[in-house]
Design a protein around this motif. Sequence first.
Motif, PDB file in Angstrom:
ATOM      1  N   GLN A   1       0.822  -1.213   0.000  1.00 48.55           N
ATOM      2  CA  GLN A   1       0.000   0.000   0.000  1.00 48.55           C
ATOM      3  C   GLN A   1       0.855   1.261   0.000  1.00 48.55           C
ATOM      4  O   GLN A   1       0.528   2.242  -0.655  1.00 48.55           O
ATOM      5  N   HIS A   2       1.944   1.247   0.769  1.00 43.87           N
ATOM      6  CA  HIS A   2       2.849   2.398   0.849  1.00 43.87           C
ATOM      7  C   HIS A   2       4.027   2.136  -0.093  1.00 43.87           C
ATOM      8  O   HIS A   2       5.053   1.602   0.318  1.00 43.87           O
ATOM      9  N   LYS A   3       3.882   2.507  -1.336  1.00 43.81           N
ATOM     10  CA  LYS A   3       4.906   2.189  -2.319  1.00 43.81           C
ATOM     11  C   LYS A   3       6.177   3.007  -2.054  1.00 43.81           C
ATOM     12  O   LYS A   3       6.152   4.237  -2.032  1.00 43.81           O
ATOM     13  N   PRO A   4       7.316   2.338  -1.832  1.00 42.61           N
ATOM     14  CA  PRO A   4       8.580   3.054  -1.618  1.00 42.61           C
ATOM     15  C   PRO A   4       9.108   3.627  -2.922  1.00 42.61           C
ATOM     16  O   PRO A   4       8.807   3.115  -4.009  1.00 42.61           O
ATOM     17  N   THR A   5       9.891   4.677  -2.808  1.00 40.13           N
ATOM     18  CA  THR A   5      10.498   5.279  -4.005  1.00 40.13           C
ATOM     19  C   THR A   5      11.962   4.872  -4.166  1.00 40.13           C
ATOM     20  O   THR A   5      12.631   5.314  -5.089  1.00 40.13           O
ATOM     21  N   LEU A   6      12.437   4.033  -3.257  1.00 40.03           N
ATOM     22  CA  LEU A   6      13.772   3.439  -3.350  1.00 40.03           C
ATOM     23  C   LEU A   6      13.667   2.041  -2.768  1.00 40.03           C
ATOM     24  O   LEU A   6      13.133   1.861  -1.676  1.00 40.03           O
ATOM     25  N   LEU A   7      14.174   1.056  -3.492  1.00 40.44           N
ATOM     26  CA  LEU A   7      14.029  -0.332  -3.074  1.00 40.44           C
ATOM     27  C   LEU A   7      15.384  -1.025  -3.004  1.00 40.44           C
ATOM     28  O   LEU A   7      16.126  -1.069  -3.990  1.00 40.44           O
ATOM     29  N   PHE A   8      15.715  -1.541  -1.817  1.00 39.30           N
ATOM     30  CA  PHE A   8      16.891  -2.384  -1.636  1.00 39.30           C
ATOM     31  C   PHE A   8      16.488  -3.832  -1.916  1.00 39.30           C
ATOM     32  O   PHE A   8      15.430  -4.278  -1.462  1.00 39.30           O
ATOM     33  N   VAL A   9      17.336  -4.553  -2.632  1.00 45.76           N
ATOM     34  CA  VAL A   9      17.052  -5.940  -2.967  1.00 45.76           C
ATOM     35  C   VAL A   9      18.200  -6.817  -2.492  1.00 45.76           C
ATOM     36  O   VAL A   9      19.372  -6.507  -2.745  1.00 45.76           O
ATOM     37  N   ASP A  10      17.876  -7.881  -1.787  1.00 47.44           N
ATOM     38  CA  ASP A  10      18.888  -8.831  -1.328  1.00 47.44           C
ATOM     39  C   ASP A  10      19.368  -9.615  -2.548  1.00 47.44           C
ATOM     40  O   ASP A  10      18.703 -10.546  -2.998  1.00 47.44           O
ATOM     41  N   GLY A  11      20.507  -9.217  -3.084  1.00 48.72           N
ATOM     42  CA  GLY A  11      21.042  -9.859  -4.269  1.00 48.72           C
ATOM     43  C   GLY A  11      21.868  -8.878  -5.078  1.00 48.72           C
ATOM     44  O   GLY A  11      22.164  -7.774  -4.616  1.00 48.72           O
ATOM     45  N   GLN A  12      22.217  -9.276  -6.267  1.00 52.66           N
ATOM     46  CA  GLN A  12      23.094  -8.458  -7.103  1.00 52.66           C
ATOM     47  C   GLN A  12      22.306  -7.456  -7.939  1.00 52.66           C
ATOM     48  O   GLN A  12      21.161  -7.715  -8.325  1.00 52.66           O
ATOM     49  N   GLY A  13      22.956  -6.321  -8.213  1.00 52.81           N
ATOM     50  CA  GLY A  13      22.451  -5.392  -9.211  1.00 52.81           C
ATOM     51  C   GLY A  13      23.195  -5.652 -10.509  1.00 52.81           C
ATOM     52  O   GLY A  13      23.040  -6.693 -11.128  1.00 52.81           O
ATOM     53  N   ILE A  14      24.069  -4.697 -10.895  1.00 55.04           N
ATOM     54  CA  ILE A  14      24.867  -4.904 -12.116  1.00 55.04           C
ATOM     55  C   ILE A  14      26.127  -5.722 -11.852  1.00 55.04           C
ATOM     56  O   ILE A  14      26.871  -6.009 -12.789  1.00 55.04           O
ATOM     57  N   ALA A  15      26.376  -6.105 -10.605  1.00 53.23           N
ATOM     58  CA  ALA A  15      27.541  -6.946 -10.286  1.00 53.23           C
ATOM     59  C   ALA A  15      27.219  -8.398 -10.645  1.00 53.23           C
ATOM     60  O   ALA A  15      27.087  -9.281  -9.791  1.00 53.23           O
TER      61      ALA A  15
ATOM     62  N   PRO B   1      27.539 -11.307 -14.221  1.00 58.00           N
ATOM     63  CA  PRO B   1      28.263 -11.525 -15.478  1.00 58.00           C
ATOM     64  C   PRO B   1      27.649 -10.825 -16.687  1.00 58.00           C
ATOM     65  O   PRO B   1      28.359 -10.418 -17.604  1.00 58.00           O
ATOM     66  N   ARG B   2      26.310 -10.677 -16.682  1.00 59.72           N
ATOM     67  CA  ARG B   2      25.647  -9.984 -17.793  1.00 59.72           C
ATOM     68  C   ARG B   2      24.953  -8.709 -17.308  1.00 59.72           C
ATOM     69  O   ARG B   2      24.067  -8.182 -17.968  1.00 59.72           O
ATOM     70  N   LYS B   3      25.394  -8.243 -16.137  1.00 60.17           N
ATOM     71  CA  LYS B   3      24.928  -6.974 -15.555  1.00 60.17           C
ATOM     72  C   LYS B   3      23.418  -6.932 -15.351  1.00 60.17           C
ATOM     73  O   LYS B   3      22.780  -5.883 -15.469  1.00 60.17           O
ATOM     74  N   LEU B   4      22.850  -8.100 -14.970  1.00 65.00           N
ATOM     75  CA  LEU B   4      21.419  -8.135 -14.698  1.00 65.00           C
ATOM     76  C   LEU B   4      21.123  -9.102 -13.562  1.00 65.00           C
ATOM     77  O   LEU B   4      20.549 -10.172 -13.763  1.00 65.00           O
ATOM     78  N   GLY B   5      21.527  -8.695 -12.338  1.00 71.12           N
ATOM     79  CA  GLY B   5      21.111  -9.441 -11.170  1.00 71.12           C
ATOM     80  C   GLY B   5      19.668  -9.122 -10.837  1.00 71.12           C
ATOM     81  O   GLY B   5      19.004  -8.324 -11.501  1.00 71.12           O
ATOM     82  N   ILE B   6      19.169  -9.699  -9.755  1.00 68.44           N
ATOM     83  CA  ILE B   6      17.761  -9.532  -9.399  1.00 68.44           C
ATOM     84  C   ILE B   6      17.410  -8.071  -9.110  1.00 68.44           C
ATOM     85  O   ILE B   6      16.313  -7.618  -9.439  1.00 68.44           O
ATOM     86  N   ALA B   7      18.324  -7.295  -8.528  1.00 73.23           N
ATOM     87  CA  ALA B   7      18.017  -5.887  -8.242  1.00 73.23           C
ATOM     88  C   ALA B   7      17.839  -5.094  -9.533  1.00 73.23           C
ATOM     89  O   ALA B   7      16.983  -4.207  -9.616  1.00 73.23           O
ATOM     90  N   SER B   8      18.626  -5.394 -10.545  1.00 72.65           N
ATOM     91  CA  SER B   8      18.484  -4.725 -11.833  1.00 72.65           C
ATOM     92  C   SER B   8      17.238  -5.215 -12.566  1.00 72.65           C
ATOM     93  O   SER B   8      16.473  -4.417 -13.126  1.00 72.65           O
ATOM     94  N   HIS B   9      17.038  -6.507 -12.580  1.00 76.25           N
ATOM     95  CA  HIS B   9      15.883  -7.094 -13.255  1.00 76.25           C
ATOM     96  C   HIS B   9      14.586  -6.554 -12.659  1.00 76.25           C
ATOM     97  O   HIS B   9      13.693  -6.093 -13.385  1.00 76.25           O
TER      98      HIS B   9
END
Length: 225
Positions: free
Chosen positions: A96-110, A112-120
């Motif tokens: 209900q309270h949509k955040p404007t910044l989201l931390f994700v437990d996992g990789q971003g661009i770190a 091999p193909r620069k698409l971890g779960i945070a980026s995806h």
Amino acid sequence: MSINLVQLKQQQLEYANQIIIQDDINFEQPSFIGGADVGFEDNGEVTRAAIVVLSYPALELVEYQIAKIATSFPYIPGYLSFREYPALLQAWQNIQHKPTLLFVDGQGIAHPRKLGIASHLGLLLDIPTIGVAKQRLYGQYQAVADVPLSTQPLFDKTGDQQIGYVLRSKIRCNPLFISPGHRISLQSALNWTIACLKGYRLPEPTRFADAVASNKPLFKKQLVK
């Protein structure tokens, strides 16, 4: 089930080209910051995704949602976002309270193909995201001093491109691997992670998300069902 890794790899590369690694021009200090994590139940047959929302700057729990769905993708290193994002999207829909910044437990661009779960996930939701991983998946770095808030840049395997930071968030604890997910810069990803530390190894958004996703008993009294 049949998995076409060649096709998925191509999809990752196409998505990675859409990732924005710079701060949003109109980004303001958020009132709500989110955390996302995924756990599994019934020997991996059920995916349990959790998204928490914390107030900022107090970093107090405002809301959390859990989504449980049948796991539809096998465990394949480098392709974990395809296993995790369906349940995360479902949990997000119930927030209900949509955040404007989201931390994700996992990789971003770190990744091999620069698409971890945070980026995806950031690309699918079209919001700023930060990947906070407990272990290195990809890249190289120098040893991090055993002093709180010590950092080292994380580079890709060529050593030419920085893809994140390695952060010693707490003394005598293994470092964290911080990388931008989407719509945020390298430096801001690190700065926001440090801003959300509260004496623990993990920043508060993913600390709470990890507790909910893993159903940790320590937090059951703190989390109102």
